[in-house]
Design a protein around this motif. Sequence first.
Motif, short mmCIF file in Angstrom:
data_model
loop_
_atom_site.label_atom_id
_atom_site.label_comp_id
_atom_site.label_asym_id
_atom_site.label_seq_id
_atom_site.Cartn_x
_atom_site.Cartn_y
_atom_site.Cartn_z
N HIS B 270 0.81 -1.22 0.00
CA HIS B 270 0.00 0.00 0.00
C HIS B 270 0.84 1.27 0.00
O HIS B 270 0.36 2.35 0.36
CB HIS B 270 -0.97 0.04 1.18
CG HIS B 270 -1.88 -1.12 1.21
ND1 HIS B 270 -2.59 -1.56 0.12
CD2 HIS B 270 -2.19 -1.98 2.21
CE1 HIS B 270 -3.30 -2.61 0.43
NE2 HIS B 270 -3.08 -2.91 1.70
N ARG B 271 2.12 1.16 -0.30
CA ARG B 271 2.97 2.34 -0.40
C ARG B 271 4.30 1.89 -1.00
O ARG B 271 4.54 0.70 -1.16
CB ARG B 271 3.20 2.96 0.97
CG ARG B 271 3.64 1.97 2.04
CD ARG B 271 4.29 2.65 3.21
NE ARG B 271 3.47 3.68 3.80
CZ ARG B 271 2.67 3.52 4.85
NH1 ARG B 271 2.58 2.33 5.42
NH2 ARG B 271 1.99 4.53 5.34
N LEU B 272 5.15 2.84 -1.36
CA LEU B 272 6.48 2.50 -1.84
C LEU B 272 7.42 2.52 -0.65
O LEU B 272 7.50 3.52 0.08
CB LEU B 272 6.94 3.51 -2.89
CG LEU B 272 8.25 3.16 -3.60
CD1 LEU B 272 8.10 1.92 -4.46
CD2 LEU B 272 8.73 4.33 -4.45
N GLN B 273 8.11 1.40 -0.43
CA GLN B 273 9.08 1.34 0.67
C GLN B 273 10.15 0.31 0.33
O GLN B 273 9.90 -0.61 -0.45
CB GLN B 273 8.37 0.98 1.98
CG GLN B 273 7.59 -0.31 1.91
CD GLN B 273 6.70 -0.52 3.12
OE1 GLN B 273 6.27 0.42 3.74
NE2 GLN B 273 6.44 -1.76 3.45
N PRO B 274 11.36 0.46 0.89
CA PRO B 274 12.45 -0.45 0.50
C PRO B 274 12.15 -1.91 0.80
O PRO B 274 12.68 -2.79 0.14
CB PRO B 274 13.63 0.04 1.35
CG PRO B 274 13.30 1.43 1.73
CD PRO B 274 11.81 1.50 1.81
N SER B 275 11.29 -2.20 1.77
CA SER B 275 11.10 -3.59 2.16
C SER B 275 10.33 -4.40 1.12
O SER B 275 10.16 -5.60 1.28
CB SER B 275 10.38 -3.67 3.50
OG SER B 275 9.10 -3.11 3.38
N ILE B 276 9.85 -3.74 0.03
CA ILE B 276 9.22 -4.56 -1.02
C ILE B 276 10.28 -5.32 -1.80
O ILE B 276 9.97 -6.28 -2.51
CB ILE B 276 8.37 -3.72 -2.00
CG1 ILE B 276 9.24 -2.67 -2.70
CG2 ILE B 276 7.19 -3.07 -1.32
CD1 ILE B 276 8.64 -2.20 -4.01
N LEU B 277 11.56 -4.91 -1.68
CA LEU B 277 12.62 -5.56 -2.45
C LEU B 277 13.20 -6.72 -1.64
O LEU B 277 14.07 -6.53 -0.81
CB LEU B 277 13.72 -4.54 -2.78
CG LEU B 277 13.23 -3.40 -3.65
CD1 LEU B 277 14.24 -2.28 -3.67
CD2 LEU B 277 12.96 -3.89 -5.06
N VAL B 278 12.66 -7.90 -1.87
CA VAL B 278 13.12 -9.05 -1.10
C VAL B 278 13.65 -10.13 -2.03
O VAL B 278 13.67 -11.30 -1.67
CB VAL B 278 12.00 -9.61 -0.20
CG1 VAL B 278 11.77 -8.71 0.98
CG2 VAL B 278 10.73 -9.81 -1.00
N GLY B 279 14.08 -9.75 -3.22
CA GLY B 279 14.70 -10.72 -4.10
C GLY B 279 13.74 -11.55 -4.93
O GLY B 279 14.10 -12.61 -5.41
N TYR B 280 12.50 -11.06 -5.15
CA TYR B 280 11.57 -11.79 -6.01
C TYR B 280 12.17 -11.97 -7.40
O TYR B 280 11.97 -12.99 -8.06
CB TYR B 280 10.24 -11.03 -6.14
CG TYR B 280 9.38 -11.08 -4.91
CD1 TYR B 280 9.35 -12.21 -4.11
CD2 TYR B 280 8.57 -10.00 -4.57
CE1 TYR B 280 8.54 -12.26 -2.99
CE2 TYR B 280 7.75 -10.05 -3.45
CZ TYR B 280 7.75 -11.17 -2.66
OH TYR B 280 6.94 -11.22 -1.56
N GLY B 281 12.89 -10.97 -7.87
CA GLY B 281 13.47 -11.03 -9.22
C GLY B 281 14.47 -12.16 -9.37
O GLY B 281 14.57 -12.77 -10.43
#
Lengths: 306, 360
Positions: B270-281
């Motif tokens: 629900h917002r932009l924050q660094p914790s969305i980057l958890v290595g899904y890529g």
Amino acid sequence: MPIELIIPLLAAAVQSGTPILYATLGEMITEKSGVLNLGVEGMMMVGALSAFWISLATGSPWLGFLMGGVCAAMLAAVHGLVCLGFQGNQVVSGLAVTIFGVGLANYLGTPLVGTQGIGFSKVSLPVLADIPVLGTILFHQDVLVYLSFGLPVLIWAFFRYTSLGLHLRSVGENPVAAATAGLNVIGLRWLGVLLGGFLVGLGGAYLSLAYIHLWTNGLTAGRGWIAVALVIFAFWRPGRAVFGAYLFGGVMAFQLRLQAMGTDIPASILMMLPYALTILVLIASTMTGRGGEAPAALAVNMEPEE
Amino acid sequence: MRLIRVTKRTEPLGWGSVLVFCAALGLSLSLACAALAVQGVAPLRALALLWEGGFGSTWSLEDSLRKAIPIYLCALGVSFTFRMQIWNIGAEGQFALGAIGAAWAVLTFPHLPAVALLPLMMLSAGAAGAFWALIPALTKVRLGVNEIISTLMLNYIGILLLNYLVYGPWRDPAGRGFPMTMEYPAAAQIGMLGGTRLHWGLVLCVVLSGLAWLFLNKTRLGYEIRASGESLRTARYAFMPYGFLVFLVMGICGMLAGWAGFVETSAVAHRLQPSILVGYGYTAIVVAWVARLKIGPMALAAFLLAGLRVGVEVLQLELRVPAAFGHILEGLVLLTVLAGQFFHYYRLRLEWPVRRAEGR
């Protein structure tokens, strides 16, 4: 910029370039034998952790340094097993080695985070250190830096003047012809993978023993990938690798210094510098060298015989 | 005198491939458990928790599915490039750029109604992701720059760009100093599927899978992508527009990864924050390769690896296992499955030295 700022910066460039140099030379040896190992980042992390841990446990930084190389070579052997034993895709296997190696080092290293380690401190070389400018830049370093000065020459001579070096190169250029000539292609490639892995591990060990005397997870911060890029930049030549490694060491040191001085530029923008430079350097090197000097059979597996 | 002879397989492996996959999974799980035992964690209890946490209840199944959505979208994208042997490992950065693109739309037009805002977010997320993927495509096609390195470096740069934005210009003034944007208005949030914790991103995955299948199997361009992946030389002979195809697959991949970033920020964070980057890529690369780039198996593999991720989170909470354990597991699965693929192409035959002596 005044000279009294430039000289320490250059000295720092040599120091922070040294782990990249070890790793670049290691990957170069592996690639010369025709094997692409993208596991450098993972192998560096494993080398860094095992060196840190073993030197802490035994009290001997030298043993730690050596075992950093050995443990990374063991991880490289996993890549060898998948690619040379099971014909796995080299690109994917290398990626997997990185994912696994970084994970393993951070997993085993988590209890060690923040622990003070033992390692190498700076030793000024007599006479040489007194050379103006150059002495301060090159000869007020730790012993592992001095060791790395000899390495590119050694590797260059190995590939140029020894028959083993020639054989290693020929299985990277044309494995089928090499096999016809009676060379043990798989055996030589194993040598390239293990020897390269060992050097990459020494690069990682440098980070935790001499660069920082403290364990933090994610210590390598992309240096392994920069090393992979530098092999291309260096056209697979050890001499150019030195130039590339110190260039990157310089940028990393520069960016750290700017941050420490408290500039107005946000830290995240400064930290982009080495990564952006990697892309630019690759563009520059492919435009001039066209990558034509890559070992012809790089990343091509040899079919198992019928 | 060799006991084992390697011969090329003439008929496909068939159900044997399932067997090989299960063996690989079993081997990697037992190796990972050995790592746990080293740290003094009881391996069987850990395995039970891993299963329980990832797949054992409705709650955990929902969690796994929620995580599988962005992983699958990235994997679908990556599979396009891998099909052409373009080694794009930049899904992580393209994911970050997608999230940034979506956030830009929200922060610029915060008062739009959902019918306008959601499509706009999707558009800008897809465009931003595609843009991030087209840079390495351009340097590869025009200058011959190795895409492995350029996509990877762009991951680092994309992540730092996201950090810069949420620490700097886009930081929520009311966020008590936390690095994140303001919470998205309701109009910027993807709705939930009636009565569950799953969101409409799941439907998007299903629709896109169908489109991808149709594109690859029923169109000329799709055929050309598959053909030039199998043999670059044949493709060149047939005058297929190789450079254009590289742009196309990279653009598709960037767009899909960008949408994954959009879905994750809009429906979950629900917002932009660094914790969305958890290595899904990166997980997506594992998924794509483990499933040998096939759409159905990729969905399954995405679900499986998402489940393992959720299970590892439970391990973290219950047994204080470090988060990096998940990477060990993922790396091992990829390595063992990769080695196991040997048996798709070759068969081993036991051969007795006596017979060999007679035969030759």
